[in-house]
Design an enzyme around this catalytic site. Structure first.
Site, PDB file in Angstrom:
ATOM      1  N   ASP A 264       0.883  -1.173   0.000  1.00  0.00           N
ATOM      2  CA  ASP A 264       0.000   0.000   0.000  1.00  0.00           C
ATOM      3  C   ASP A 264       0.915   1.215   0.000  1.00  0.00           C
ATOM      4  O   ASP A 264       2.068   1.098  -0.427  1.00  0.00           O
ATOM      5  CB  ASP A 264      -0.976  -0.044   1.188  1.00  0.00           C
ATOM      6  N   HIS A 287       1.800   1.900  -3.223  1.00  0.00           N
ATOM      7  CA  HIS A 287       0.889   2.873  -3.822  1.00  0.00           C
ATOM      8  C   HIS A 287       1.521   4.262  -3.828  1.00  0.00           C
ATOM      9  O   HIS A 287       0.827   5.260  -3.926  1.00  0.00           O
ATOM     10  CB  HIS A 287      -0.446   2.917  -3.058  1.00  0.00           C
TER      11      HIS A 287
END
Ligand SMILES: *[C@@H]1O[C@H](CO)[C@@H](O)[C@H](O)[C@H]1NC(C)=O
Ligand SMILES: *[C@@H]1O[C@H](CO)[C@@H](O)[C@H](O)[C@H]1NC(C)=O
Ligand SMILES: *[C@@H]1O[C@H](CO)[C@@H](O)[C@H](O)[C@H]1NC(C)=O
Ligand SMILES: *[C@@H]1O[C@H](CO)[C@@H](O)[C@H](O)[C@H]1NC(C)=O
Ligand SMILES: *[C@@H]1O[C@H](CO)[C@@H](O)[C@H](O)[C@H]1NC(C)=O
Ligand SMILES: *[C@@H]1O[C@H](CO)[C@@H](O)[C@H](O)[C@H]1NC(C)=O
Ligand SMILES: *[C@@H]1O[C@H](CO)[C@@H](O)[C@H](O)[C@H]1NC(C)=O
Ligand SMILES: *[C@@H]1O[C@H](CO)[C@@H](O)[C@H](O)[C@H]1NC(C)=O
Ligand SMILES: *[C@@H]1O[C@H](CO)[C@@H](O)[C@H](O)[C@H]1NC(C)=O
Ligand SMILES: *[C@@H]1O[C@H](CO)[C@@H](O)[C@H](O)[C@H]1NC(C)=O
Ligand SMILES: *[C@@H]1O[C@H](CO)[C@@H](O)[C@H](O)[C@H]1NC(C)=O
Ligand SMILES: *[C@@H]1O[C@H](CO)[C@@H](O)[C@H](O)[C@H]1NC(C)=O
Length: 458
Positions: A264, A287
């Site tokens: 993430d 991310h």
């Protein structure tokens, strides 16, 4: 006088001490010393400097410690060593050096409130693992007020240095599997900081966090240096939301010289993150480095200000540099992640010297987070403004996901964004294009080929 440990103490360990009832009665091995010669089996406290960019405030300085406490251990991978840990931390608080000794394994099966720490060094040379009792942890982990975050332990206080080269393992697999069957599972973050000041955390290996690796709340003047993060699921259930660091209600934080393999945000600046320096990171599979998500909660005013991100190599990620803001209308990404309607300000953010390698968007400015319907998002422009943002010196290639777009700059109204500059953007899509979707931004200051082709948001 130089202190030298007696031979018997030099091999002191919990297993040895447990065999001896007298020693077991003691909290931990304590040793006082004078002068400059540290006792055996202690790691020197690393001398951390913030380089090449320097933070707004110098890194914290700590006086020498004058006492050593060795944490005992059952060393059997099953029994809970939490009492030993607490005892050593209490015995050596206010001026001591606590050692988790090399060669021992520590198991933590109790939620530890470590917000009492003051003037202490914590030397993690060994392997520490959190127990796999998901029922216990869900009932007892510490609750933070933001996004249902919980943590195995809560670290706070003043002048705390954690280092030593050891490994801290969150035993994440059982959590990745549980989350796949129930998204409301409360997965603890590995490192929960609540009110930590003037402290350093360095030279650690972090593995298999159930959720984020660090949640930094209510903290000031904390430096993270040389942290190695990796984990990932060995089953078909993906290790989700394994952010590297999330900052919240915190200022003067430095995160540098670290290697992150996660699933993430590599780093994310949540509400009220100010004066933060990020430099020299390798991020893989993430991310990106994200401002937000912000504007999630109605009635709240979120501030992210004075952020400098320098020299990052970003590999196999959804984004490199990202600003994500919820629209001004309730929206949902999933059952456990929804929001919208909050206001605030994002101001004075720099992303400088970023290498992009197989990343979906090199830059993504998105005021429609959680709302894939662009028309609907634009009907409710965000009251959260984005200004004075500089993206400079980007190089590399994006993935084919949004080709030929390499970036997106999407503001929900003309007045929401101002002074967004992208210069020296040498990033190409799979066919060599330099396209970007630009909406409600001044295209003259963006060194990309602005188009009106909307390809979607991450
Ligand atoms: C710590 O590092 C700084 C900057 O590199 C240096 O000036 C200082 O002398 C070092 N201190 C010690 C005790 O090594
Ligand atoms: C949980 O940990 C214990 C102690 O290490 C082990 O015996 C047990 O097999 C583990 N349970 C699961 C489901 O992994
Ligand atoms: C602790 O356990 C490990 C293996 O589990 C073993 O190799 C090591 O020798 C033990 N340490 C002590 C001090 O007993
Ligand atoms: C931070 O401090 C505030 C104010 O003292 C407190 O209400 C809150 O619980 C603390 N922790 C977090 C995660 O915000
Ligand atoms: C927190 O969890 C509850 C369910 O346990 C869920 O309804 C809510 O949306 C979650 N809140 C956030 C901010 O994720
Ligand atoms: C942090 O350090 C500064 C400078 O040494 C000091 O003034 C401040 O009180 C410290 N913060 C806390 C919470 O102790
Ligand atoms: C952030 O700071 C603003 C301004 O001080 C305040 O109104 C808001 O409540 C803060 N938000 C959080 C989550 O602490
Ligand atoms: C950039 O970061 C990398 C580590 O990811 C480091 O090896 C390199 O020296 C850094 N470059 C500069 C200019 O600091
Ligand atoms: C980056 O992540 C991919 C996918 O998880 C992995 O295969 C690769 O080994 C990683 N690269 C490095 C250098 O860690
Ligand atoms: C903008 O942020 C940088 C740190 O990234 C800081 O050095 C600078 O002083 C800030 N500018 C203003 C006007 O506050
Ligand atoms: C998007 O929202 C608009 C406005 O509410 C609506 O008319 C349209 O049908 C929606 N599109 C989709 C694909 O749901
Ligand atoms: C800019 O993008 C448009 C639309 O994709 C394309 O037609 C045009 O050739 C591009 N221009 C350059 C200079 O890449």
């Amino acid at each position: 006088m130089h202190f030298k440990l007696p031979a018997i103490l030099a091999v002191a360990s919990a297993t040895v001490s447990i065999a001896n009832p007298t020693w077991q009665a003691e909290n931990s091995w304590i040793q006082s010393f004078e002068g400059h010669q540290a006792p055996e089996h202690t790691s020197p406290r690393p001398n951390i400097s913030c380089f090449p960019k320097t933070p707004h405030q110098p890194p914290p300085w700590s006086p020498p410690r004058n006492k050593v406490c060795y944490v005992k251990s059952y060393n059997d991978s099953v029994s809970d060593d939490s009492t030993y840990v607490l005892n050593a931390l209490h015995d050596c608080n206010n001026g001591g050096h606590v050692v988790f000794k090399q060669g021992l394994k520590y198991t933590i099966g109790t939620a530890l409130d470590l917000t009492f720490l003051n003037h202490i060094d914590i030397d993690v040379q060994s392997y520490i693992q959190f127990s796999n009792d998901t029922t216990y942890w869900q009932a007892n982990s510490f609750r933070f007020v933001f996004q249902n975050v919980t943590s195995f332990f809560k670290l706070g206080g003043n002048d705390v240095n954690i280092f030593g080269g050891g490994t801290i393992d969150g035993n994440g697999q059982i959590w990745y599997d549980l989350y796949a069957s129930n998204i409301y599972t409360l997965r603890p973050v590995l490192f929960g900081l609540d009110g930590l000041h003037n402290s350093t955390i360095s030279n650690l290996v972090l593995r298999y966090s159930p959720e984020y690796y660090h949640f930094i709340a209510n903290s000031t003047n904390v430096v993270f240096d040389n942290i190695n993060i990796a984990g990932g699921s060995k089953s078909a259930n993906v290790a989700k939301n394994t952010d590297g660091w999330d900052t919240y209600r915190s200022s003067d934080i430095v995160i540098q010289n670290s290697h992150i393999n996660n699933g993430d945000d590599c780093i994310s600046f949540k509400p009220n993150s100010t004066n933060i320096l990020i430099q020299n990171l390798f991020c893989n599979g993430s991310h990106g480095i994200s401002v937000g998500s912000l504007g999630q909660y109605v009635g709240e005013f979120d501030i992210v200000q004075n952020i400098y991100v320098y020299n990052i190599s970003m590999h196999n990620a959804s984004d490199a540099a990202r600003i994500k803001v919820w629209p001004n209308t309730p929206s949902a990404l999933s059952g456990d992640l929804q929001g919208g309607g909050g206001s605030g300000l994002v101001q004075n953010i720099t992303y400088d010297t970023i290498l992009v390698d197989n990343v979906d968007y090199a830059i993504e400015v998105d005021q429609c987070y959680g709302q894939s319907n662009l028309t609907l998002c634009l009907q409710y422009p965000s009251p959260l403004t984005i200004s004075d943002v500089l993206f400079t010196n980007f190089q590399g290639k994006t993935s084919k996901k949004y080709a030929p777009e390499t970036s997106t700059f999407a503001c929900s109204s003309d007045s929401a964004c101002s002074n967004i500059v992208a210069q020296g953007i040498d990033v190409q899509s799979t066919g060599g294009e330099r396209d970007a979707f630009c909406l409600n931004v001044d295209v003259a200051t963006l060194d990309v080929n602005c188009t009106d082709t909307y390809k979607g948001f991450n």
